[in-house]
Every structure is written in C-alpha cells, then in structure tokens.
Design a protein around this motif. Structure first.
Motif, PDB file in Angstrom:
ATOM      1  N   GLY A 105       0.803  -1.213   0.000  1.00  0.00           N
ATOM      2  CA  GLY A 105       0.000   0.000   0.000  1.00  0.00           C
ATOM      3  C   GLY A 105       0.836   1.262   0.000  1.00  0.00           C
ATOM      4  O   GLY A 105       2.049   1.242  -0.237  1.00  0.00           O
ATOM      5  N   ARG A 106       0.172   2.370   0.301  1.00  0.00           N
ATOM      6  CA  ARG A 106       0.834   3.672   0.332  1.00  0.00           C
ATOM      7  C   ARG A 106       1.116   4.061   1.776  1.00  0.00           C
ATOM      8  O   ARG A 106       0.230   3.976   2.628  1.00  0.00           O
ATOM      9  CB  ARG A 106      -0.054   4.730  -0.331  1.00  0.00           C
ATOM     10  CG  ARG A 106       0.589   6.107  -0.382  1.00  0.00           C
ATOM     11  CD  ARG A 106      -0.325   7.130  -1.038  1.00  0.00           C
ATOM     12  NE  ARG A 106       0.189   8.481  -0.801  1.00  0.00           N
ATOM     13  CZ  ARG A 106      -0.570   9.544  -0.613  1.00  0.00           C
ATOM     14  NH1 ARG A 106      -1.876   9.433  -0.650  1.00  0.00           N
ATOM     15  NH2 ARG A 106      -0.031  10.727  -0.397  1.00  0.00           N
ATOM     16  N   VAL A 107       2.337   4.465   2.039  1.00  0.00           N
ATOM     17  CA  VAL A 107       2.724   4.907   3.381  1.00  0.00           C
ATOM     18  C   VAL A 107       2.708   6.429   3.394  1.00  0.00           C
ATOM     19  O   VAL A 107       3.412   7.078   2.607  1.00  0.00           O
ATOM     20  CB  VAL A 107       4.116   4.368   3.761  1.00  0.00           C
ATOM     21  CG1 VAL A 107       4.534   4.893   5.133  1.00  0.00           C
ATOM     22  CG2 VAL A 107       4.119   2.836   3.756  1.00  0.00           C
ATOM     23  N   GLN A 108       1.934   7.008   4.305  1.00  0.00           N
ATOM     24  CA  GLN A 108       1.739   8.456   4.312  1.00  0.00           C
ATOM     25  C   GLN A 108       2.568   9.187   5.372  1.00  0.00           C
ATOM     26  O   GLN A 108       2.723  10.399   5.301  1.00  0.00           O
ATOM     27  CB  GLN A 108       0.260   8.778   4.548  1.00  0.00           C
ATOM     28  CG  GLN A 108      -0.647   8.378   3.410  1.00  0.00           C
ATOM     29  CD  GLN A 108      -2.089   8.761   3.702  1.00  0.00           C
ATOM     30  OE1 GLN A 108      -2.761   8.151   4.520  1.00  0.00           O
ATOM     31  NE2 GLN A 108      -2.551   9.801   3.033  1.00  0.00           N
ATOM     32  N   TRP A 109       3.062   8.467   6.377  1.00  0.00           N
ATOM     33  CA  TRP A 109       3.741   9.130   7.491  1.00  0.00           C
ATOM     34  C   TRP A 109       5.211   8.740   7.531  1.00  0.00           C
ATOM     35  O   TRP A 109       5.578   7.570   7.329  1.00  0.00           O
ATOM     36  CB  TRP A 109       3.079   8.752   8.814  1.00  0.00           C
ATOM     37  CG  TRP A 109       1.591   8.962   8.797  1.00  0.00           C
ATOM     38  CD1 TRP A 109       0.931  10.108   8.444  1.00  0.00           C
ATOM     39  CD2 TRP A 109       0.590   7.987   9.091  1.00  0.00           C
ATOM     40  NE1 TRP A 109      -0.425   9.914   8.531  1.00  0.00           N
ATOM     41  CE2 TRP A 109      -0.669   8.622   8.931  1.00  0.00           C
ATOM     42  CE3 TRP A 109       0.622   6.648   9.500  1.00  0.00           C
ATOM     43  CZ2 TRP A 109      -1.864   7.961   9.148  1.00  0.00           C
ATOM     44  CZ3 TRP A 109      -0.579   5.991   9.727  1.00  0.00           C
ATOM     45  CH2 TRP A 109      -1.796   6.651   9.546  1.00  0.00           C
ATOM     46  N   TYR A 110       6.066   9.727   7.819  1.00  0.00           N
ATOM     47  CA  TYR A 110       7.513   9.500   7.852  1.00  0.00           C
ATOM     48  C   TYR A 110       8.115  10.177   9.081  1.00  0.00           C
ATOM     49  O   TYR A 110       7.948  11.384   9.287  1.00  0.00           O
ATOM     50  CB  TYR A 110       8.163  10.030   6.562  1.00  0.00           C
ATOM     51  CG  TYR A 110       7.678   9.263   5.362  1.00  0.00           C
ATOM     52  CD1 TYR A 110       8.349   8.137   4.925  1.00  0.00           C
ATOM     53  CD2 TYR A 110       6.493   9.624   4.718  1.00  0.00           C
ATOM     54  CE1 TYR A 110       7.861   7.391   3.858  1.00  0.00           C
ATOM     55  CE2 TYR A 110       5.997   8.895   3.663  1.00  0.00           C
ATOM     56  CZ  TYR A 110       6.692   7.768   3.237  1.00  0.00           C
ATOM     57  OH  TYR A 110       6.196   7.018   2.200  1.00  0.00           O
ATOM     58  N   ALA A 111       8.771   9.372   9.889  1.00  0.00           N
ATOM     59  CA  ALA A 111       9.419   9.890  11.098  1.00  0.00           C
ATOM     60  C   ALA A 111      10.799  10.412  10.726  1.00  0.00           C
ATOM     61  O   ALA A 111      11.639   9.670  10.203  1.00  0.00           O
ATOM     62  CB  ALA A 111       9.534   8.787  12.150  1.00  0.00           C
ATOM     63  N   LYS A 112      11.016  11.677  10.973  1.00  0.00           N
ATOM     64  CA  LYS A 112      12.290  12.307  10.623  1.00  0.00           C
ATOM     65  C   LYS A 112      13.284  12.098  11.752  1.00  0.00           C
ATOM     66  O   LYS A 112      13.018  12.419  12.902  1.00  0.00           O
ATOM     67  CB  LYS A 112      12.076  13.802  10.381  1.00  0.00           C
ATOM     68  CG  LYS A 112      13.294  14.540   9.845  1.00  0.00           C
ATOM     69  CD  LYS A 112      12.946  15.994   9.565  1.00  0.00           C
ATOM     70  CE  LYS A 112      14.137  16.764   9.029  1.00  0.00           C
ATOM     71  NZ  LYS A 112      13.797  18.183   8.769  1.00  0.00           N
TER      72      LYS A 112
END
Length: 507
Positions: free
Chosen positions: A90-97
């Motif tokens: 699927g599509r991953v929308q969140w990214y931890a910087k």
C-alpha cells in the motif's frame, strides 16, 4: 471506586499474553517473519527477493541483503512522493524524521498504518499493562498524562502525508478519546519552537491532576524546571501530588536520575524505561528491580543480531561478521541490532548495540550506537562504558552531569594523543581534575582495551576534561534547528566535527 481499577481489566488479557515471552520467544519471532514475508511478497522489494518462495529464516537470511539507510533511501523517497507497494504493502503516508546521533543528514523512516498500530501504539499499551501489573495500587487513569512530543510538517505537500518527529505523528493519529486524559492540548504539543512550547506546556499542565509523564529525559526536565520557575515550588509533588510514574526513553537515564530524584522526592514515584525509536518500539522494563528491558517479540518487528568484533565467517552479509536470529544469541555478548518491520525496513541496521542479560526471557541493556564510539587508537570505547564512568565519578564527587560529548585528540603539539571530554554539569564537582581522574580510572576498569592503551600513558594520555558553560548544548542544538523533540547530543565520536563546533561556542 477508582477509574484505574475499572480500566485495569482492559489490560489483563495482554498481561497474560506477555507471559509467552518467557518460553516461546523463537516461535513468536518466526510467526512475525512469516507474516512480514506474506504481506510484502507482492511489493516491489518482495518480488525482487522472491519473498513468496521463502520457507523461513534461512532462506530470508541467505537471499535478502543487509541494509543501512543509504541502501533504502531511493525507495523511501519514491514512497514519500506517493508511490505504493514499494517496500511495504500500500501507500505509506507518514515519515518519522530522524537525524540519528552522529549523522547530520536527516533520515525519513516510513511509518505504515500497521506499524503505527502494531508496533508504536502496541508499545505504549504494553508500557501501561506492565506498569499496572507491577503496581496493583496504581491510580494512573484517575488523572492526566503529560506526553511530550515534537512537531510535524506536510510531506511534499501530498494530501494527508506528514513528516516529522515520531512523537508528533503518534499524537496526530492518536485515538480522540486519549485526548481526554492527556495534556497539553494538541495545538501546543505540536508547536515547533521548543522554547515557546516548553512554557505553554508548563502553564497548561500545572493546574491539572497529572499522574504520569512520558518523554525524553533531557527535554522533560527542561519543561519541569520551567514549571518550577513559574509556580515558585521546590518539588514537583507540590504541583502534582498524585504523580506516580515517568515513562522515559530516547537517551540513557543515568545522567538525569539524580536530578529527577531531587525534583521529585515522593517515595511513591516510579521510573520505567522504554526502548522506542523512529524505527520501532523494541523493549520495556518489565521488572522495576532490573535495569534490563524485555525484548518485545510479537509486534511487527523481526530481529537479527550482528556480533561486534567477531571474526567468524558464518555470515549472510559481506562484512565478514556473524549475524544470528534471536534464538542464536548468547548472553554477555555485544550485538548490533538489525530489524525487519511492518513499515518496510528489511534487515535494517538501526545503529544501536545491545547486550543480552538473559535469554529466558530475552532481556537486554542498550550499550551504545554503532556510530557512537571512540576507536581512534584501538580502545573501542562505547557509550555503556562512558555512562558507567560518569556515574562512578558523580557518585564519588557529588557532581551531576547534564550533557556531554567526547572525541579523540589525535596528536597535539607535543605528539600526545588523548580523549577530550566536554561536560555540562548541573552541579559541578569541587575539583574538576579529580572528577577527570575518577572517570579515567573507571573507564580503564570497565574496558580492557582502553586500559591497555592507557598503560603507562604510552598510547593514550590521561583524558582531558573541559567544563561547558550553562546552556551550551542547547545553544548548539538550537543553531542546528534541533532543539526539543527527539533530538540528541552525540555522546562519543571518532570525528572531532561536533566537539570542535561546541568548543567554538564555548569560547
């Protein structure tokens, strides 16, 4: 009747399920790996390495490469631009910087919906479950939780896609019911300017019935000290008489423990360590009397462990070091941790090193970072050594350390080599040289390689200690745009890049 006594029943099934960690570690981990391979078999990465044909761990280790962030960076960036089914379904929308501890470049760690629920939120749930198990008289839910978080921003302006501190992503997506029992309000929690946020949190929380606090020890201490200044109180229990636990993680608690114990004098206060990172939630202190943490085995994380300084050729990577699954680890060995997760990280070197204190159940202590060490002269000094040395020197002198970093001096004007320590004290020792001597002495005691290099001052001279001015490390982080959130001061480094920047500010 206490609200906690009612809510406790929600956690009891999980308390029983956690008992499987005692005897079924290998089974739990094999189930996790099978699930990850099944879900990801039709992704681009899964097709590339034929996940659908893999029969278990041996196939996985043989055919899947070991990765650092650099190997996955291109695929993660495509995911950030909206592509689906790349590293995870699927599509991953969140990214931890995350900037790591020694790398200036930002890393963007995918956080999938499954990873959010079954890794990160699962870790928070289990923190409470274990705490309630160990504290039957707790009234945790009879008051509010102060949860300290970072900030986030739009990701490439894609609708609904965010990038930022993991804590901010967790707060943004938390069940709305949780907002009824937490402080500060969401708008305050997600502010970017930490100095503004610190005071607003203090003012919003100081008149609430806070029973528990969660966050990184250094940043939480800054908020609590601000609140003490505003209220004019001496001890935290004068503000929050029902405070009972601090769930802490992100950095070692040892340098901060004494300051918290001075601030919070209540005999009913508890401290629970958690091992949560942008990449996942890995461990929990399940026994208050044991500093080691329980490795969490039934989340969406499959673990492997690379022996440090091993000459073995039994390996599935090209570096010559030996990599084993959980059921192949041994007590008292130092391992670098690799993870495969339901966020799309595959055999990923997280950068942390751990040592198992038990294999039944699997319990461990964090010993440092693979990039946070000093080995300029063969001394192999790791963060665990540094923490032990500082704790000893503080105990002997009554000093208290707030922040520190150390790096090698490769050769001075007299052709002498040494380690240089820059330490910011919240309570300086009366004799700085005595503190340095005690630190050096303890480092030799806990690290035989360091002791050998210090022998008769032939390779290494006695360490040099420089006292940092008040606020130095915060000023340095602020200049780099890294004040607050989950950002950390690099503790040990083979490079002088960070310490030279700090020394220039300290002048």
């Amino acid at each position: 009747m206490s609200i906690t006594s009612i809510v406790r029943y929600v956690f009891e099934p999980r308390m029983r399920a956690l008992e499987k960690h005692q005897t079924q570690g290998e089974l739990l981990q094999r189930k996790v790996l099978n699930h990850l391979l099944q879900v990801a078999k039709n992704t681009e990465y899964g097709r590339q390495y034929a996940f659908n044909a893999m029969k278990g761990y041996d196939d996985f280790a043989k055919h899947t490469p070991v990765n650092t962030y650099e190997e996955l960076k291109g695929q993660i960036d495509r995911m950030r631009h909206g592509e689906s089914d790349v590293l995870w379904k699927g599509r991953v929308q969140w990214y931890a910087k995350s900037s790591g501890t020694t790398n200036d470049k930002s890393k963007f760690i995918p956080v999938s919906p499954e990873g959010l629920q079954k890794i990160h939120y699962a870790g928070g749930f289990d923190s409470v479950a274990l705490y309630l198990r160990n504290n039957p008289k707790s009234r945790l839910f009879d008051g509010r939780a102060l949860i300290l978080g970072g900030s986030h921003a739009p990701n490439y302006n894609l609708p609904g896609s965010l990038v930022g501190d993991l804590s901010a992503i967790l707060i943004e997506n938390i069940n709305p019911l949780a907002n009824l029992v937490r402080v500060p309000k969401k708008q305050t929690a997600l502010l970017q300017d930490f100095e503004v946020k610190r005071e607003r949190i203090a003012r919003e929380a100081m008149n609430k019935n806070v029973t528990n606090i969660s966050g990184v020890p250094s940043w939480m201490l800054s908020v609590l000290n601000c609140m003490m200044e505003i209220t004019g109180k001496t001890h935290l229990e004068e503000v929050w008489p029902n405070l009972e636990v601090f769930f802490h993680g992100g950095v070692a608690f040892t340098p901060y423990r004494k300051q918290y114990e001075q601030l919070i004098t209540s005999p009913n206060m508890h401290y629970m360590e958690t091992y949560n990172a942008s990449e996942g939630f890995f461990g929990l202190q399940d026994d208050p009397a044991d500093k080691a943490m329980l490795l969490m085995l039934d989340y969406g994380v499959f673990y492997e462990f690379e022996e440090i300084s091993s000459g073995s050729s039994e390996t599935s990577n090209s570096s010559g070091s030996r990599i084993v699954p959980l059921w192949g680890v041994e007590k008292d060995k130092n391992y670098a941790m690799l993870i495969s997760t339901s966020c799309g990280l595959w055999r990923y070197k997280i950068g942390d090193t751990i040592r198992f204190t038990s294999t039944n159940p699997y319990k461990f202590v964090i010993t440092g970072r693979t990039k946070s060490f000093i080995n300029a002269f063969g001394e192999e000094l790791i963060v665990d050594n540094a923490e032990q040395g500082l704790a000893y020197a503080c105990q002997q002198t009554g000093a208290e350390v707030l922040e520190y970093t150390a790096a090698p001096v490769f050769m001075d004007a007299n052709a002498k080599c040494r380690h240089q320590w820059l330490i910011e004290f919240s309570k300086p020792p009366q004799d700085l040289q005595q503190f340095a001597h005690l630190l050096d002495q303890k480092l030799q005691e806990v690290n035989s390689d360091y002791e050998a290099k210090r022998y008769k001052d032939i390779t290494l001279q006695p360490l040099e200690l420089i006292e940092a001015r008040t606020g130095l490390f915060n000023d340095w982080l602020k200049l780099r745009g890294k004040l607050g959130g989950q950002h950390k001061v690099p503790r040990l480094s083979n490079s002088r890049e960070h310490i030279d920047q700090l020394l220039k500010l300290n002048a």
